[in-house]
Design a protein around this motif. Structure first.
Motif, short mmCIF file in Angstrom:
data_model
loop_
_atom_site.label_atom_id
_atom_site.label_comp_id
_atom_site.label_asym_id
_atom_site.label_seq_id
_atom_site.Cartn_x
_atom_site.Cartn_y
_atom_site.Cartn_z
N GLN A 72 0.82 -1.22 0.00
CA GLN A 72 0.00 0.00 0.00
C GLN A 72 0.85 1.27 0.00
O GLN A 72 0.37 2.35 0.32
N GLY A 73 2.15 1.14 -0.33
CA GLY A 73 3.01 2.31 -0.36
C GLY A 73 3.67 2.63 0.97
O GLY A 73 3.87 3.79 1.31
N PHE A 74 4.03 1.60 1.70
CA PHE A 74 4.64 1.75 3.02
C PHE A 74 5.91 0.91 3.09
O PHE A 74 6.01 -0.14 2.47
N SER A 75 6.87 1.38 3.88
CA SER A 75 8.07 0.58 4.14
C SER A 75 8.63 0.91 5.52
O SER A 75 8.58 2.06 5.95
N VAL A 76 9.12 -0.10 6.18
CA VAL A 76 9.97 0.08 7.35
C VAL A 76 11.37 0.24 6.80
O VAL A 76 11.74 -0.44 5.83
N VAL A 77 12.16 1.13 7.40
CA VAL A 77 13.56 1.29 7.01
C VAL A 77 14.39 1.30 8.30
O VAL A 77 14.16 2.14 9.17
N GLY A 78 15.32 0.36 8.40
CA GLY A 78 16.14 0.24 9.59
C GLY A 78 17.51 0.87 9.42
O GLY A 78 18.12 0.77 8.36
N PHE A 79 17.96 1.50 10.49
CA PHE A 79 19.28 2.14 10.53
C PHE A 79 20.03 1.64 11.76
O PHE A 79 19.87 2.19 12.85
N PRO A 80 20.84 0.59 11.62
CA PRO A 80 21.61 0.11 12.76
C PRO A 80 22.57 1.19 13.25
O PRO A 80 23.12 1.96 12.46
N SER A 81 22.75 1.23 14.56
CA SER A 81 23.65 2.22 15.16
C SER A 81 24.25 1.65 16.43
O SER A 81 23.59 0.91 17.16
N ASN A 82 25.48 2.05 16.69
CA ASN A 82 26.13 1.67 17.94
C ASN A 82 26.22 2.86 18.88
O ASN A 82 27.03 2.89 19.79
N ASP A 83 25.37 3.86 18.68
CA ASP A 83 25.39 5.07 19.51
C ASP A 83 25.14 4.76 20.99
O ASP A 83 25.53 5.54 21.85
N PHE A 84 24.47 3.65 21.28
CA PHE A 84 24.16 3.30 22.66
C PHE A 84 24.92 2.03 23.09
O PHE A 84 24.51 1.34 24.03
N ASN A 85 25.98 1.71 22.34
CA ASN A 85 26.85 0.57 22.65
C ASN A 85 26.11 -0.77 22.69
O ASN A 85 26.41 -1.63 23.51
N GLN A 86 25.15 -0.93 21.79
CA GLN A 86 24.36 -2.16 21.74
C GLN A 86 24.42 -2.84 20.37
O GLN A 86 23.64 -3.73 20.07
N ASP A 87 25.34 -2.37 19.51
CA ASP A 87 25.52 -2.98 18.19
C ASP A 87 27.03 -3.14 17.95
O ASP A 87 27.60 -2.59 17.02
N LEU A 88 27.64 -3.90 18.85
CA LEU A 88 29.08 -4.09 18.81
C LEU A 88 29.45 -5.14 17.77
O LEU A 88 28.61 -5.90 17.30
N GLY A 89 30.72 -5.20 17.43
CA GLY A 89 31.18 -6.20 16.48
C GLY A 89 31.04 -5.71 15.06
O GLY A 89 30.83 -4.54 14.79
N SER A 90 31.11 -6.65 14.15
CA SER A 90 31.13 -6.32 12.72
C SER A 90 29.73 -6.05 12.17
O SER A 90 28.72 -6.47 12.74
N GLU A 91 29.72 -5.36 11.04
CA GLU A 91 28.46 -5.14 10.33
C GLU A 91 27.91 -6.47 9.83
O GLU A 91 26.69 -6.65 9.73
N GLU A 92 28.80 -7.40 9.55
CA GLU A 92 28.38 -8.75 9.14
C GLU A 92 27.55 -9.41 10.24
O GLU A 92 26.53 -10.05 9.97
N ASN A 93 27.97 -9.24 11.49
CA ASN A 93 27.22 -9.80 12.62
C ASN A 93 25.85 -9.12 12.74
O ASN A 93 24.83 -9.79 12.98
N THR A 94 25.82 -7.81 12.55
CA THR A 94 24.54 -7.08 12.58
C THR A 94 23.60 -7.63 11.51
O THR A 94 22.42 -7.87 11.77
N ALA A 95 24.13 -7.84 10.32
CA ALA A 95 23.32 -8.37 9.21
C ALA A 95 22.82 -9.77 9.54
O ALA A 95 21.66 -10.10 9.24
N LYS A 96 23.66 -10.59 10.17
CA LYS A 96 23.24 -11.95 10.55
C LYS A 96 22.04 -11.89 11.48
O LYS A 96 21.05 -12.60 11.29
N VAL A 97 22.12 -11.04 12.49
CA VAL A 97 21.01 -10.92 13.45
C VAL A 97 19.74 -10.49 12.72
O VAL A 97 18.67 -11.08 12.91
N CYS A 98 19.85 -9.48 11.87
CA CYS A 98 18.67 -8.95 11.17
C CYS A 98 18.09 -9.96 10.18
O CYS A 98 16.91 -10.31 10.26
N PHE A 99 18.93 -10.40 9.26
CA PHE A 99 18.44 -11.18 8.13
C PHE A 99 18.27 -12.67 8.43
O PHE A 99 17.29 -13.27 7.99
N LEU A 100 19.19 -13.25 9.17
CA LEU A 100 19.10 -14.69 9.44
C LEU A 100 18.32 -14.99 10.71
O LEU A 100 17.41 -15.82 10.71
#
Length: 180
Positions: A80-108
């Protein structure tokens, strides 16, 4: 004759692209790299005219389970013309490690199919252009991970929801339906 048609076609294409850029809302007037990828996403081309729920995420946060509700919401309204858009951030020290690890959590781990951008800052002077404009319009920078911002079809912030509000809360779903 063929050359003339080709030149006119290129000229119209360039004019259309300039018109798109000129009419692009400030909030979408940037290119972001997709999560764990070398692909760039021109936000204006991808999202102009859509209702968006922009979310700052973190792969190791206590609110990470919200990925499931975000995915549910995305699937419920994406046609219907809608999307969620995610922006990972480590500004609060909760997205540590590699971007690959972040992608694993999100996608897998959570099966996210909505667009996820590369890790970036979402607050202060270092904020990526989307969150800089969100803060300018709404006066609200993320205070923690999983802050949710509803953006209307014209690129205006029309709703701000804190981490503790579920993405599928009726406050959010009703506002999305009103904007669609």
């Amino acid at each position: 004759m063929v050359f003339k048609a080709l030149v006119l076609g290129l000229l119209f294409g360039l004019l259309a692209k300039e018109t798109l850029a000129a009419s692009c809302p400030t909030i979408l007037n940037s290119t972001q790299r997709a999560l764990n990828s070398t692909n760039d996403v021109n936000l204006c081309e991808q999202f102009q005219g859509k209702v968006l729920l922009v979310v700052n995420t973190a792969s190791q946060c206590g609110f990470t389970g919200q990925f499931e509700q975000l995915e549910q919401l995305h699937n419920q309204f994406k046609d219907q013309g809608f999307s969620v858009v995610g922006f990972p951030s480590n500004d609060f020290n909760q997205d540590l490690g590699s971007e690959e690890n972040t992608a694993k959590v999100c996608f897998l781990d959570f099966g996210v199919t909505f667009p996820m951008m590369a890790r970036s800052s979402v607050k202060g002077q270092q904020a990526n252009p989307v969150f800089f404009e969100i803060a300018k319009q709404s006066g609200v920078s993320p205070k923690w991970n999983f802050y949710k911002y509803l953006i209307d079809k014209n690129g205006a912030v029309v709703g701000v929801f804190s981490s503790g509000i579920s993405p599928t809360d009726t406050k959010i779903t009703q506002m999305i339906e009103q904007q669609l």
